[in-house]
Design a protein around this motif. Sequence first.
Motif, mmCIF file in Angstrom:
data_model
loop_
_atom_site.group_PDB
_atom_site.id
_atom_site.type_symbol
_atom_site.label_atom_id
_atom_site.label_comp_id
_atom_site.label_asym_id
_atom_site.label_seq_id
_atom_site.Cartn_x
_atom_site.Cartn_y
_atom_site.Cartn_z
ATOM 1 N N ASP A 104 0.836 -1.208 0.000
ATOM 2 C CA ASP A 104 0.000 0.000 0.000
ATOM 3 C C ASP A 104 0.863 1.246 0.000
ATOM 4 O OD1 ASP A 104 -0.867 -0.203 3.529
ATOM 5 O OD2 ASP A 104 1.039 -0.286 2.462
ATOM 6 N N ASP A 105 1.946 1.138 -0.702
ATOM 7 C CA ASP A 105 2.818 2.296 -0.850
ATOM 8 C C ASP A 105 2.020 3.480 -1.383
ATOM 9 O OD1 ASP A 105 5.410 3.628 -1.044
ATOM 10 O OD2 ASP A 105 5.009 3.535 -3.205
ATOM 11 N N CYS A 324 -5.046 13.794 4.475
ATOM 12 C CA CYS A 324 -3.703 13.285 4.741
ATOM 13 C C CYS A 324 -2.704 13.708 3.672
ATOM 14 C CB CYS A 324 -3.740 11.760 4.855
ATOM 15 S SG CYS A 324 -2.115 11.106 5.251
ATOM 16 N N ARG A 325 -1.619 14.288 4.117
ATOM 17 C CA ARG A 325 -0.629 14.782 3.174
ATOM 18 C C ARG A 325 0.711 14.057 3.341
ATOM 19 N NH1 ARG A 325 -2.601 18.548 4.591
ATOM 20 N NH2 ARG A 325 -4.191 19.433 3.217
ATOM 21 N N LYS A 331 -0.365 5.640 5.237
ATOM 22 C CA LYS A 331 -0.358 4.194 5.473
ATOM 23 C C LYS A 331 -1.080 3.845 6.770
ATOM 24 C CE LYS A 331 3.784 2.459 3.186
ATOM 25 N NZ LYS A 331 5.060 1.780 3.375
ATOM 26 N N LEU A 332 -0.775 4.607 7.775
ATOM 27 C CA LEU A 332 -1.373 4.323 9.089
ATOM 28 C C LEU A 332 -2.894 4.484 9.032
ATOM 29 C CD1 LEU A 332 1.197 6.094 11.464
ATOM 30 C CD2 LEU A 332 0.807 3.623 11.196
ATOM 31 N N GLY A 333 -3.313 5.577 8.424
ATOM 32 C CA GLY A 333 -4.754 5.838 8.338
ATOM 33 C C GLY A 333 -5.461 4.783 7.511
ATOM 34 N N ARG A 336 -5.818 1.749 9.583
ATOM 35 C CA ARG A 336 -6.837 1.968 10.597
ATOM 36 C C ARG A 336 -8.234 1.762 9.992
ATOM 37 N NH1 ARG A 336 -4.733 6.407 12.298
ATOM 38 N NH2 ARG A 336 -6.165 7.816 11.234
ATOM 39 N N ALA A 337 -8.412 2.352 8.824
ATOM 40 C CA ALA A 337 -9.723 2.235 8.166
ATOM 41 C C ALA A 337 -10.023 0.778 7.834
ATOM 42 C CB ALA A 337 -9.747 3.087 6.902
ATOM 43 N N GLU A 338 -8.988 0.066 7.447
ATOM 44 C CA GLU A 338 -9.210 -1.326 7.067
ATOM 45 C C GLU A 338 -9.477 -2.210 8.276
ATOM 46 O OE1 GLU A 338 -5.735 -2.032 4.706
ATOM 47 O OE2 GLU A 338 -6.364 -0.461 3.303
ATOM 48 N N LYS A 339 -9.007 -1.747 9.437
ATOM 49 C CA LYS A 339 -9.220 -2.541 10.647
ATOM 50 C C LYS A 339 -10.475 -2.117 11.410
ATOM 51 C CE LYS A 339 -4.525 -4.083 11.448
ATOM 52 N NZ LYS A 339 -3.211 -3.485 11.825
ATOM 53 N N ASP A 340 -11.139 -1.103 10.889
ATOM 54 C CA ASP A 340 -12.373 -0.609 11.509
ATOM 55 C C ASP A 340 -13.322 -1.779 11.751
ATOM 56 O OD1 ASP A 340 -14.641 0.751 12.276
ATOM 57 O OD2 ASP A 340 -14.837 1.934 10.421
#
Lengths: 563, 563
Positions: A104-105, A324-325, A331-333, A336-340
């Motif tokens: 997910d680069d 996000c910039r 990557k972190l966000g 996080r969204a995928e682990k929601d």
Amino acid sequence: MALKARALYNFQSENKEEISIQENEELVIFSENSLDGWLQGQNSRGETGLFPASYVEILRSRSGSSYTDCSSSPAGSPRHDSFYTATPNPSISYQGSFEDDDDDDWDDWDDACTVVEEPRSAPGTNGHPSPNLQYPTAYGHHQHTGYRPKPALERQDSMSSSKRGSVVGRNLNRFSCFVRSGVEAFILGDVPLMSKIAEVYCIEMGSKGPQWRANPHPFICSVEDPTKQTKFKGIKSYISYKLTPSNINSPVYRRYKHFDWLYNRLLHKFTVISVPHLPEKQATGRFEEDFIEKRKRRLILWMDHMTSHPVLSQYEGFQHFLCCRDEKQWKLGKRRAEKDEMVGASFLLTIQIPTEHQDLQDVEDRVDTFKAFSKKMEDSVLQLTNVASELVRKHVGGFRKEFQKLGNAFQAISHSFYMDPPYSSDALNNAISHTGKTYETVGEMFAEQPNNDLFLMLDTLSLYQGLLSNFPDIIHLQKGAFAKVKESQRMSDEGRMDQEEADGIRKRCRVVGFALQAEMNHFHERRVADFKRMMQSYLKQQIIFYQRVSQQLEKTLRMYDNL
Amino acid sequence: MALKARALYNFQSENKEEISIQENEELVIFSENSLDGWLQGQNSRGETGLFPASYVEILRSRSGSSYTDCSSSPAGSPRHDSFYTATPNPSISYQGSFEDDDDDDWDDWDDACTVVEEPRSAPGTNGHPSPNLQYPTAYGHHQHTGYRPKPALERQDSMSSSKRGSVVGRNLNRFSCFVRSGVEAFILGDVPLMSKIAEVYCIEMGSKGPQWRANPHPFICSVEDPTKQTKFKGIKSYISYKLTPSNINSPVYRRYKHFDWLYNRLLHKFTVISVPHLPEKQATGRFEEDFIEKRKRRLILWMDHMTSHPVLSQYEGFQHFLCCRDEKQWKLGKRRAEKDEMVGASFLLTIQIPTEHQDLQDVEDRVDTFKAFSKKMEDSVLQLTNVASELVRKHVGGFRKEFQKLGNAFQAISHSFYMDPPYSSDALNNAISHTGKTYETVGEMFAEQPNNDLFLMLDTLSLYQGLLSNFPDIIHLQKGAFAKVKESQRMSDEGRMDQEEADGIRKRCRVVGFALQAEMNHFHERRVADFKRMMQSYLKQQIIFYQRVSQQLEKTLRMYDNL
């Protein structure tokens, strides 16, 4: 050749494609590969049709492994057969996808991942997929269902169902999106309440019934400047769009694949909400100006719908996408969204509804009216789309050609008039020649005009085709929920269920009903605004067009004044 | 089977359809029926082709009667064969004609006499008939040449030629309209000067060369109120038109057959003048409103050209046609016109030309330029006619249909919006429904528009197609005359002709040259005026049309203002 299977539960067919099966009944199945969770086979009464794959156990003479051990099927075995109306184009490979692809680069997803055509229902079906075979799952739509079926949630759900046994008659359930989306589990109280619910989406009573509480921090977001970018020394190219949310006013740059990632998150998370479809993917010509322009226009409309939606606009994943910039933060966000966990059925836990009583039948009637309306609107949107598309072709083809031919003919007249100089009236000849050029210009104006009016109309219609195509599924969820309520009430009346459990089912069903009504309300609100804007814009552009044509002609007419 | 013939005179072929024949040469002819004055056969050198019928004598083994005794061919014998490009429709009988029909009762001519389609050149030939086979004779055009060949004048002319012998080499003559029209006879001085010439048409030098002296009593004439009349207790119907000449201001009523009678008189009388064609005849639907309207419009244009022409407008037969109100007087005037001796070649005797010297070569160059121009103009008029006709079809068909479909689609949208009453925004729905109706109206406006613009353009183009198709013949007369001058001068130089006779030929040739130039001049003058008017009228109507469309749309747009 034919495999045998044993029914684990009762299943009642609800239409002619399905067949009923009884617990312990022996069945013949035609292929062990399920289609969207369904198997095709024959029951002991000789009826042929579909039944839920998870309701049966495949009887294997040698290994004895049952069908439910789905992971044992060999990797890469063909999962497509003639049941898929949208078979993938073999020349287009499916490269990379969010779930399978751990890479997910920041921008290393190949744009090729966007080139698979979305499975779309055939035009002849008026956009309505066949209810059982092609209903997209609430989380699976647009994730190329059929290419990579995701049995995980199905399994989890059917497991939990099987654990419950037949407390609430399984025979009334259908293995449809109602079950697969987890809404059945939610209704039955099988979705556990997590310790902390950070998100809350409120529904309140408005003048026209339940409505989503507005986003307390409303914003809009512009989509601009599609720009071609290259990487790997020019080997790979992609288009980036500049997004500027009004509440931040500092742009981020996103590619279509980022939109696609977000879109899949939305589908995964938001049960009962009609998520606007992304503009169509296209295998070829992705870098052609017209296509880029069209995608930009449609991303603008998509974004408008996202920001206008009280729930979608507040989604953390969306905020991350817009703000996000930083590559690491991205990557972190994303992770996080995928682990929601508050997705699908669990999302329903985050909805707070008002205490107002709503009569069950009233709500059903309301929904039925909306269902009839949305079907009719879908038809009329398709009709207008077809007419407008045909008009575009006429503008670019026939209309232009006719005016050009007229222009050429006037010029031929003028040329012939120059041929007898002593009698040639130069001023008249010039005027006629100019008239010829004017009609050629008018022809070009006709050809260009769709850019000003019809394309914009088609953009809006396309958005609404997407939104409307979501509703049959969403309405189906509500129908399933109401059926559950009725059944549990009957069982309670018969003393076969605690009133408390029946009340719980009714209470959770109200959540689904309120959410659907809020969604209907939001749809209508947007519809009125969007169609008003669409019609006004079309008419304005048409008026400008016809005025420009007559101005061109007036200018030409003046050339004849002093002959 | 094949008949033999003997050549009476030398004839030099001038194109590949013709073959040369020598005096006394024996020929084989394929049919004794001449086609427009030509026979097809084979000469002694084995060449096959056409030669003038009157140049040969058919050798009959039994009766010995020669071909020139044309009246001996059995009445009713078929006179049509594959050479006729315009074969008469067998279902349409040719009833009555002016020459054969002694019944010239006020209105007892059957309208059926107007139903024979004019032989028209095939579209592929750009309106140019093949020079030898289909050139209408100056007096025979529109008299259905081929149905009733009139050998009288031919005979008379060829007789006079044969009497002259070969003083001026016959081998240079072609048996074309030059000979048949009597212009050759005129040039050679064979047309006798009658005792009294009541009519005189003057040509004077204008700024752009020779021009007809204007009619000292100019007038115009309206054509109005086509009205269906019946007679014989309703068995026969016809349309009468009200004609009001401006110099009398009292109307006469005329039927198409009266126009047709006049037209044939004009063709008979006016050599070297481009007589405007009457509007097309039509076998069916003669009483349909559209046809009557179209014929009226075209009769108006025809009448304008008649009254605008300095020579035609002064013609006694035309004055009779415009003014006579009494049945008995009508008959008398009709007879008088038919007995007019100053027709065809003799008409040239009524022309007075200025004394200015014109160089022969200059005039020929002038005429060649005009010839090239008129050919080109004919092509471009045909091109514009085709484009405009196609546009009419598009307006009535495709354009209307597209806008109606758009209108229907908008209405379908509006209907679907009414289906969810709590959320239905009636004002918006009304506005969209009204937009639908507006586009249906716009579709009808497109379908109606040709009545305002394209039909009028096509009327003018049709008139010019007729006028232009006359010129090849007229130019041919002039070419023949100049050839005669050159030949006589050569003979005079060689001492084979009196200078006096050569001067007479040159002098008479000047009459033809001046007349043609005056006619060219008049044509150009009218052309500039007519095309200016046509273009202005078209543009004005187009501007009004597009303005009306945008006004319709503006009215509709305002419905969205206060939603």
